[in-house]
Design a protein around this motif. Structure first.
Motif, PDB file in Angstrom:
ATOM      1  N   PRO A 104       0.788  -1.232   0.000  1.00 28.26           N
ATOM      2  CA  PRO A 104       0.000   0.000   0.000  1.00 28.26           C
ATOM      3  C   PRO A 104       0.819   1.280   0.000  1.00 28.26           C
ATOM      4  CG  PRO A 104      -0.978  -1.560   1.485  1.00 28.26           C
ATOM      5  CD  PRO A 104       0.299  -2.172   1.024  1.00 28.26           C
ATOM      6  N   TYR A 213       6.411   8.982  -3.799  1.00 22.42           N
ATOM      7  CA  TYR A 213       5.047   9.317  -3.361  1.00 22.42           C
ATOM      8  C   TYR A 213       4.341  10.319  -4.278  1.00 22.42           C
ATOM      9  CZ  TYR A 213       6.904   7.271   0.912  1.00 22.42           C
ATOM     10  OH  TYR A 213       7.498   6.451   1.813  1.00 22.42           O
ATOM     11  N   ARG A 216       0.410   7.044  -7.838  1.00 20.80           N
ATOM     12  CA  ARG A 216       0.356   5.593  -7.911  1.00 20.80           C
ATOM     13  C   ARG A 216       0.362   5.231  -9.383  1.00 20.80           C
ATOM     14  NH1 ARG A 216      -0.046   3.357  -2.853  1.00 20.80           N
ATOM     15  NH2 ARG A 216       1.279   1.940  -3.991  1.00 20.80           N
ATOM     16  N   ARG A 242      -4.079  13.182 -14.412  1.00 17.26           N
ATOM     17  CA  ARG A 242      -4.855  14.427 -14.380  1.00 17.26           C
ATOM     18  C   ARG A 242      -4.193  15.532 -15.189  1.00 17.26           C
ATOM     19  NH1 ARG A 242      -7.973  14.603  -8.739  1.00 17.26           N
ATOM     20  NH2 ARG A 242      -7.674  12.471  -8.194  1.00 17.26           N
TER      21      ARG A 242
ATOM     22  N   CYS B  90      -2.351   5.353   0.832  1.00 21.39           N
ATOM     23  CA  CYS B  90      -2.070   4.254  -0.105  1.00 21.39           C
ATOM     24  C   CYS B  90      -2.921   4.353  -1.355  1.00 21.39           C
ATOM     25  CB  CYS B  90      -2.289   2.917   0.558  1.00 21.39           C
ATOM     26  SG  CYS B  90      -4.014   2.545   0.896  1.00 21.39           S
ATOM     27  N   PHE B  91      -3.887   5.233  -1.371  1.00 18.56           N
ATOM     28  CA  PHE B  91      -4.756   5.487  -2.533  1.00 18.56           C
ATOM     29  C   PHE B  91      -5.722   4.341  -2.826  1.00 18.56           C
ATOM     30  CE2 PHE B  91      -2.952   9.292  -4.768  1.00 18.56           C
ATOM     31  CZ  PHE B  91      -1.954   9.558  -3.856  1.00 18.56           C
ATOM     32  N   MET B  92      -5.891   3.409  -1.882  1.00 15.47           N
ATOM     33  CA  MET B  92      -6.805   2.301  -2.161  1.00 15.47           C
ATOM     34  C   MET B  92      -8.242   2.808  -2.252  1.00 15.47           C
ATOM     35  SD  MET B  92      -5.071  -0.384  -2.469  1.00 15.47           S
ATOM     36  CE  MET B  92      -3.328  -0.163  -2.570  1.00 15.47           C
ATOM     37  N   GLN B  94      -9.193   5.830  -2.996  1.00 14.48           N
ATOM     38  CA  GLN B  94      -9.317   6.632  -4.202  1.00 14.48           C
ATOM     39  C   GLN B  94      -9.466   5.724  -5.416  1.00 14.48           C
ATOM     40  OE1 GLN B  94      -6.771   6.936  -6.732  1.00 14.48           O
ATOM     41  NE2 GLN B  94      -6.461   9.101  -7.110  1.00 14.48           N
ATOM     42  N   THR B  95      -8.736   4.589  -5.399  1.00 14.55           N
ATOM     43  CA  THR B  95      -8.788   3.671  -6.532  1.00 14.55           C
ATOM     44  C   THR B  95     -10.136   2.966  -6.625  1.00 14.55           C
ATOM     45  OG1 THR B  95      -6.422   3.310  -6.263  1.00 14.55           O
ATOM     46  CG2 THR B  95      -7.614   1.708  -7.589  1.00 14.55           C
ATOM     47  N   ILE B 102     -12.670  11.058  -4.251  1.00 13.60           N
ATOM     48  CA  ILE B 102     -11.587  11.210  -3.283  1.00 13.60           C
ATOM     49  C   ILE B 102     -10.345  11.725  -3.999  1.00 13.60           C
ATOM     50  CG2 ILE B 102     -10.180  10.056  -1.554  1.00 13.60           C
ATOM     51  CD1 ILE B 102     -12.365   8.015  -1.237  1.00 13.60           C
ATOM     52  N   ARG B 103      -9.729  12.750  -3.415  1.00 19.04           N
ATOM     53  CA  ARG B 103      -8.489  13.280  -3.983  1.00 19.04           C
ATOM     54  C   ARG B 103      -7.435  13.255  -2.881  1.00 19.04           C
ATOM     55  NH1 ARG B 103      -5.578  18.268  -5.595  1.00 19.04           N
ATOM     56  NH2 ARG B 103      -6.438  19.358  -3.822  1.00 19.04           N
ATOM     57  N   ALA B 106       0.013  12.635  -1.562  1.00 16.89           N
ATOM     58  CA  ALA B 106       0.803  12.007  -0.504  1.00 16.89           C
ATOM     59  C   ALA B 106       2.055  12.806  -0.218  1.00 16.89           C
ATOM     60  CB  ALA B 106       1.171  10.596  -0.921  1.00 16.89           C
TER      61      ALA B 106
END
Lengths: 543, 169
Positions: A104, A213, A216, A242, B90-92, B94-95, B102-103, B106
């Protein structure tokens, strides 16, 4: 290798031909058969240490590592038997013993080979009950950071530093399950190819500090294009999220950059996303106000230049392009100034630097992506002789108006140019940054840069390669070629504004008549060699 | 109206349990008086709560229904025992978010025990469909849907909740 004779063998019953000496894994991949692997990389010598690519071969009792097994006549390979599956599960279970599984928060997550391979071939549980090994997390150099816990000791990075960069900073230290990649004390990982180790790391052990960071990987969209950092023209994948470029990674092209690119090239998108980027048109009108409407840009420049040429003759205007413009832009630029009937046509370029040579990679000394394109389209003298003539012309006041391109990334106009340009009656600048130190400009126009243009560039080896649009332009900006074409329209040379693909057609006929390239699509992802890299032909110009 | 004149069968049954059919056409029946009285008595029973009936309506803003378990209201970012956000960016969420509301941006965490934290964590509550997938996807149990459902705003920007707002939810 091309002369090596072909041998016939079978993988999973499928008859395959490959040159003798090819490793089984390569032949399998080329035939579209998946063989999971970690340490094998087509750009490096095979090592056979990860044991992930184990397959059954008819000439061996036990499973063999396919990345170090050469093909042989009549060899029968099995990649999907129960033995192979069990072997893969065992290998992956051992690899996961000390792997922290911090997916994660790991930047590699999403493009991690361990993740993919465990998902496809891994065991469904772990029998490990002891606490995991802790290894250091630290900086290896100014660009790369090490997450020791994640390392699976595949030695891709150490082999890269020995074979490709030839600098040999990285090594595996300690023994057994304490093994981890590290640098020697006092010798950090500081070479111009260091970030390639991050790309080839199959897990997240080596991480780019610049990209840390940032995004992703599954959120980013890829666009194949070329790097515009130097005349090598490395093939790259622009990754954006984006509408903002996040990262540039090399794309395989055996003729240009193989699998690698330099660290400097990875920063070539920075001016496009920098905060001091010029985003507004500043067109100084006759009554002293500033017009910001992009629709008026073409007429403002055209009227300004026309005014000068009416007052002082057509010889009093000059056009200076740059070696960062695409071939299509240069072509329109050339036609426009021919139409304005001025011989003063030059192009700025960044000064030559020292070429850097590595064991398997060259960084050329020419930091201009399209210098050869300028020579071919504007003429060879545009880069030096014409520039000197224009400079002295401005200084002795025979040249009174100019349109210049200042889109050379971080390059600044030399002091003598700055003082000379401020004497001009009319000056229009396409610039990436807000040049407040040039008070006399009549028109300041935002330039487009890496990842925003469609078109082509001719690299230092004479290879015509395709640029693609990865990110849409900021709303306030228009393409330079559109503005130049609108100026052509004002001259009556062009009936409508056409896209770069149409310009490419025109240009291909005019510049490379002997080549039968009719559309920009024919350049493909790998480009076309339009000039021989070795010989140095008398380069003609557009007539 | 036509039904009431034609046959009021309930009153007929209560008045005449023995089944004297002649009485149903009598004077008493025609005047509706017994039926009206019976009905009014029923009404007064409810008014005076003589039958022990419960009131179903609530005086909403002052009184509220208890929220059922598992209700999915506004989000909350949880804090750990030291008062820091549990989220590791971890952006989970958001994914997995189907409405892309969700924005996250990090950044490196300043703490010893973790590497990453959200610099920006925004949820557009107007886009959110309150499906609870973010809660399910979260590997750190850092986001949850609370039982709050009645927060209003006077403009759209106020419904884009930032990290501090979500942490204080």
């Amino acid at each position: 290798m091309s002369e090596a004779k072909l041998v016939k063998f079978k993988i999973n019953g499928q008859e395959i031909e490959a040159p003798a000496g090819t490793m089984v894994i390569k032949a399998a991949h080329e035939a579209g058969i998946d063989v999971p692997h970690f340490c094998y990389h087509p750009g490096l010598t095979p090592d056979g240490n990860c044991r992930m690519c184990l397959v059954e071969a008819s000439n061996a009792r036990k499973p063999v590592a396919s990345c170090v097994t050469p093909v042989a006549e009549g060899l029968e390979i099995t990649t999907d038997s129960d033995t192979v599956k069990e072997a893969r599960e065992g290998v992956l279970e051992l690899m996961l013993l000390n792997h922290p599984l911090d997916c994660p928060i790991c930047d590699k997550s999403g493009e991690c080979m361990l993740q993919d391979n465990v998902y496809d071939h891994g065991p469904d549980n772990s029998r490990m009950t002891e606490p995991k090994m802790m290894k250091p997390t630290k900086d290896l150099g100014s660009t790369v950071a090490l997450w020791g816990n994640r390392c699976i000791v595949c030695q891709r990075c150490t082999r890269f530093c020995e074979e490709v960069s030839g600098t040999g900073e990285l090594a595996i230290i300690h023994r057994g399950d304490s093994s981890v990649v590290d640098v020697f004390p006092g010798y950090p990982l500081e070479n111009d190819l260091s970030l390639n180790t991050v790309d080839i790391c199959p897990v997240g052990a080596l991480i780019s500090k610049d990209f840390l960071y940032e995004a992703r990987v599954w959120n980013m969209k890829d666009t194949p294009s070329i790097c515009t950092g130097c005349s090598k023209g490395c093939n790259v994948e622009i990754q954006q999220e984006r509408n903002q470029t996040r990262r540039i990674v090399p794309r395989h092209n055996p003729e240009v950059n193989d699998y690698w690119m330099c660290d400097e090239g990875r920063e070539v998108f920075k001016p496009a996303v920098s905060e001091d980027r010029l985003l507004d048109y500043q067109l100084r009108t006759a009554d002293g106000t500033i017009d910001t409407n992009p629709k008026n840009a073409a007429s403002a420049i055209f009227n300004g230049l026309n005014q000068v040429s009416a007052n002082h003759g057509t010889q009093a205007i000059a056009g200076i392009g740059s070696a960062f413009m695409s071939c299509e832009e240069l072509y329109v630029f050339k036609l426009l100034f021919d139409g304005l009937q001025t011989p003063h046509l030059g192009a700025f370029s960044r000064p030559q630097r020292e070429a850097k040579s590595f064991k398997q990679f060259e960084i050329p000394g020419d930091p201009n992506p399209n210098r050869l394109g300028v020579e071919r389209i504007l003429g060879r003298e545009a880069l030096e002789e014409n520039l000197e003539k224009i400079l002295s012309g401005i200084q002795n006041q025979s040249i009174r108006g100019a349109l210049i391109f200042d889109d050379l990334l971080d390059w600044d106009l030399p002091a003598e140019w700055q003082s000379a340009l401020s004497q001009l009656e009319f000056l229009a600048i396409f610039s990436l940054r807000d040049r407040t130190h040039l008070p006399q400009h009549s028109c300041l126009l935002p330039a487009t840069t890496f990842g925003e243009k469609d078109g082509s560039m001719l690299n230092g080896e004479g290879r015509l390669q395709r640029l693609r649009i990865a990110t849409q332009l900021p709303r306030t900006i228009r393409y330079e070629h559109e503005i130049l074409q609108q100026m052509q329209q004002e001259l009556g040379m062009r009936s409508k504004v056409v896209p770069p693909s149409a310009l490419f057609k025109e240009m291909g006929k005019a510049v490379w008549p002997q080549l039968e390239i009719s559309t920009i699509r024919e350049l493909g992802d790998q480009g076309i060699q339009v000039e021989s890299p070795t010989e140095n032909p008398q380069r003609a110009t557009v007539s | 109206m036509t039904t009431s004149t034609a046959s009021p069968p309930e009153t007929q049954q209560t008045q005449a349990p023995t089944g004297e059919k002649k009485k149903s056409t009598g004077f008493k029946f025609k005047t509706y008086i017994p039926a009206v009285i019976t009905g009014l008595w029923n009404t007064f029973k409810h008014i005076l709560k003589l039958d022990g009936h419960k009131t179903f309506t609530l005086n909403y803003p002052e009184e509220k229904l208890p929220v059922k378990k598992g209700y999915r209201g506004e989000h909350r970012l949880k804090k750990d025992e030291l008062g820091r956000e549990k989220c590791v960016a971890c952006f989970m969420c958001q994914t997995v978010c189907p409405s892309v509301c969700i924005r996250i941006i990090a950044e490196e965490a300043p703490w010893e025990d973790r590497d990453k934290r959200p610099a920006v964590f925004e949820i557009d509550m107007l886009r959110c469909i309150y499906c609870g997938m973010c809660e399910e996807a979260c590997p750190c149990d850092a986001i949850e849907l609370t039982e709050t459902y009645n927060v209003v705003a006077t403009n759209r920007h106020a419904k884009v909740y930032d990290k501090d707002r979500l942490l204080s939810n």
